[in-house]
Design an enzyme around this catalytic site. Structure first.
Site, mmCIF file in Angstrom:
data_model
loop_
_atom_site.group_PDB
_atom_site.id
_atom_site.type_symbol
_atom_site.label_atom_id
_atom_site.label_comp_id
_atom_site.label_asym_id
_atom_site.label_seq_id
_atom_site.Cartn_x
_atom_site.Cartn_y
_atom_site.Cartn_z
ATOM 1 N N THR A 1 0.875 -1.181 0.000
ATOM 2 C CA THR A 1 0.000 0.000 0.000
ATOM 3 C C THR A 1 0.905 1.221 0.000
ATOM 4 O OG1 THR A 1 -1.658 -1.162 1.311
ATOM 5 C CG2 THR A 1 -1.810 1.236 1.253
ATOM 6 N N LYS B 1 -7.617 1.701 -3.046
ATOM 7 C CA LYS B 1 -7.270 1.233 -1.693
ATOM 8 C C LYS B 1 -7.354 2.381 -0.676
ATOM 9 C CE LYS B 1 -5.058 -1.109 1.585
ATOM 10 N NZ LYS B 1 -5.605 -2.239 2.296
ATOM 11 N N LYS C 1 -1.270 5.010 8.771
ATOM 12 C CA LYS C 1 -0.551 5.084 7.492
ATOM 13 C C LYS C 1 -1.526 5.338 6.335
ATOM 14 C CE LYS C 1 1.769 2.267 4.084
ATOM 15 N NZ LYS C 1 2.161 0.954 3.615
HETATM 16 P P1 NAD Z 1 6.008 -6.095 7.058
HETATM 17 O O1 NAD Z 1 6.729 -4.940 7.672
HETATM 18 O O2 NAD Z 1 5.638 -7.274 7.889
HETATM 19 O O3 NAD Z 1 6.836 -6.644 5.781
HETATM 20 C C1 NAD Z 1 7.596 -5.833 4.926
HETATM 21 C C2 NAD Z 1 8.839 -6.642 4.557
HETATM 22 O O4 NAD Z 1 9.600 -5.918 3.578
HETATM 23 C C3 NAD Z 1 9.776 -6.883 5.749
HETATM 24 O O5 NAD Z 1 9.987 -8.267 5.898
HETATM 25 C C4 NAD Z 1 11.058 -6.138 5.350
HETATM 26 O O6 NAD Z 1 12.239 -6.760 5.819
HETATM 27 C C5 NAD Z 1 10.962 -6.186 3.842
HETATM 28 N N1 NAD Z 1 11.796 -5.176 3.174
HETATM 29 C C6 NAD Z 1 11.862 -3.838 3.413
HETATM 30 N N2 NAD Z 1 12.746 -3.259 2.572
HETATM 31 C C7 NAD Z 1 13.229 -4.261 1.779
HETATM 32 C C8 NAD Z 1 14.181 -4.298 0.726
HETATM 33 N N3 NAD Z 1 14.806 -3.200 0.311
HETATM 34 N N4 NAD Z 1 14.443 -5.492 0.142
HETATM 35 C C9 NAD Z 1 13.810 -6.624 0.557
HETATM 36 N N5 NAD Z 1 12.911 -6.650 1.565
HETATM 37 C C10 NAD Z 1 12.630 -5.469 2.171
HETATM 38 O O7 NAD Z 1 4.685 -5.447 6.395
HETATM 39 P P2 NAD Z 1 3.355 -6.221 5.943
HETATM 40 O O8 NAD Z 1 2.373 -6.236 7.077
HETATM 41 O O9 NAD Z 1 3.734 -7.484 5.254
HETATM 42 O O10 NAD Z 1 2.770 -5.177 4.877
HETATM 43 C C11 NAD Z 1 3.333 -5.028 3.588
HETATM 44 C C12 NAD Z 1 2.496 -4.014 2.824
HETATM 45 O O11 NAD Z 1 1.134 -4.471 2.763
HETATM 46 C C13 NAD Z 1 2.445 -2.631 3.461
HETATM 47 O O12 NAD Z 1 2.482 -1.658 2.447
HETATM 48 C C14 NAD Z 1 1.112 -2.611 4.201
HETATM 49 O O13 NAD Z 1 0.577 -1.306 4.331
HETATM 50 C C15 NAD Z 1 0.259 -3.465 3.276
HETATM 51 N N6 NAD Z 1 -0.871 -4.151 3.918
HETATM 52 C C16 NAD Z 1 -0.718 -4.765 5.122
HETATM 53 C C17 NAD Z 1 -1.809 -5.395 5.703
HETATM 54 C C18 NAD Z 1 -1.678 -6.100 7.035
HETATM 55 O O14 NAD Z 1 -2.709 -6.442 7.625
HETATM 56 N N7 NAD Z 1 -0.476 -6.350 7.543
HETATM 57 C C19 NAD Z 1 -3.061 -5.403 5.058
HETATM 58 C C20 NAD Z 1 -3.177 -4.789 3.813
HETATM 59 C C21 NAD Z 1 -2.067 -4.162 3.254
#
Ligand code: NAD
Length: 295
Positions: free
Chosen positions: A93, A168, A243
């Site tokens: 997102t 979204k 966010k």
């Molecule tokens: P998270 O923080 O658990 O995962 C993000 C991952 O990206 C981490 O493991 C981090 O190490 C990795 N990362 C960051 N920079 C990187 C790089 N340069 N190279 C490789 N890996 C890298 O977050 P999440 O909960 O999985 O959410 C991911 C996205 O989905 C976000 O944008 C969030 O807003 C969206 N989202 C989350 C949810 C939820 O319920 N968690 C629901 C809908 C949308």
């Protein structure tokens, strides 16, 4: 079956990548965090040494990262290393402007691109029941759809570059506002001596009906599966709601749209977050609303 590079194996990306493995794809995965890489390996993916290493020879690349700056950083790194004509999908997102910049980068490098943020949370990621909101050209969407279908149950083409992120952000602004509205109604009902169940029975079948009430009710009891019954464990953490409401406010400012309730909802969730409640499910906002009484 395709070779799919998956970058960003966090709470969402980890289980999404695992579902692509289950569907029979060859998944080459990368994350900065060792524990996430090990989990992906245990789930059946091969692990690359770097993001650009993961995408070499891939038919499809998926990124699932925290925010726009991470996506642009990774795309700048990987898109030039991709096979011409291959497809890159971002399911994070992020702000619409960064999404459009990412699409432009892909086009410049002869790569198809789709922005495909999700709704459905970690439960949807594990169960492959996510909703994907997609932006991009018709041909790119057609190529992305069969891959997304292995991770979700509803795939919607919303329009051109950035349209998925726009959908979204607008959807989650409705969600933030409606959860506060439902919480205020329960807080008022409590002061009026009206039971939670009575308000639920009426509003859930009347004009007050909405998802925040009928699926995600912020008081325990009426909807046994809602986080209110589990001490407001997420679910969808309040910090993520901050966010998304901030992305909506940034977009409103950039386009000159009037979103007074969206702005107020952002401020209310920001105060909840600032009070150390960012890890609490966003329906826990009812505790904050009750605390505002008399202020
Ligand atoms: P998270 O923080 O658990 O995962 C993000 C991952 O990206 C981490 O493991 C981090 O190490 C990795 N990362 C960051 N920079 C990187 C790089 N340069 N190279 C490789 N890996 C890298 O977050 P999440 O909960 O999985 O959410 C991911 C996205 O989905 C976000 O944008 C969030 O807003 C969206 N989202 C989350 C949810 C939820 O319920 N968690 C629901 C809908 C949308």
């Amino acid at each position: 079956m395709a070779t799919i590079a998956f970058i960003g194996l966090g709470n969402m990306g980890g289980p999404m990548a695992a579902n692509l493995v289950k569907a029979g794809h060859k998944v080459v995965a990368f994350d900065l965090v060792e524990a996430s890489r090990s989990q992906a390996k245990a789930d059946g993916a091969s692990i690359a040494d770097s993001a650009s290493g993961a995408v070499k020879g891939a038919d499809v690349v998926v990124t699932m990262l925290p925010a726009g700056k991470h996506v642009l950083g990774v795309w700048n790194d990987v898109v030039p290393a991709m096979t011409k004509g291959a497809l890159i999908i971002d399911s994070s997102t992020i702000d619409v402007e960064s999404a459009r910049a990412a699409h432009a980068l892909a086009a410049k490098n002869g790569v198809l691109s789709v922005d495909a943020p999700v709704s459905g949370g970690t439960g949807g990621a594990k169960g492959a029941t996510l909703t994907f909101m997609c932006g991009g050209e018709e041909g790119a969407f057609a190529a992305a759809k069969p891959v997304l279908e292995k991770m979700g149950k509803k795939i919607v083409h919303c329009g051109g570059a950035g349209a998925g992120q726009a959908a979204k952000i607008c959807n989650n602004m409705i969600l933030g506002i409606s959860m506060i509205a439902v919480s205020e109604a329960f807080a008022l009902a409590e002061k009026l001596g009206l039971s939670h169940q009575a308000l639920f029975d009426v509003a859930s079948t009347s004009s007050g009906q909405c998802w925040s009430l009928t699926t995600y009710c912020p008081v325990p009891g009426p909807v046994p599966t809602s986080p209110a019954n589990n001490d407001y464990k997420p679910g969808f953490a309040s910090a993520l709601m901050v966010k998304d409401l901030t992305l909506a406010q940034d977009a409103a400012k950039a386009t000159g749209a009037a979103t007074p309730l969206g702005k107020h909802a952002q401020e209310i969730y920001q105060s909840f977050d600032a009070a150390g409640q960012g890890g609490v499910d966003f329906s826990g906002i009812i505790k904050h609303v009750r605390g505002l009484a008399g202020k």
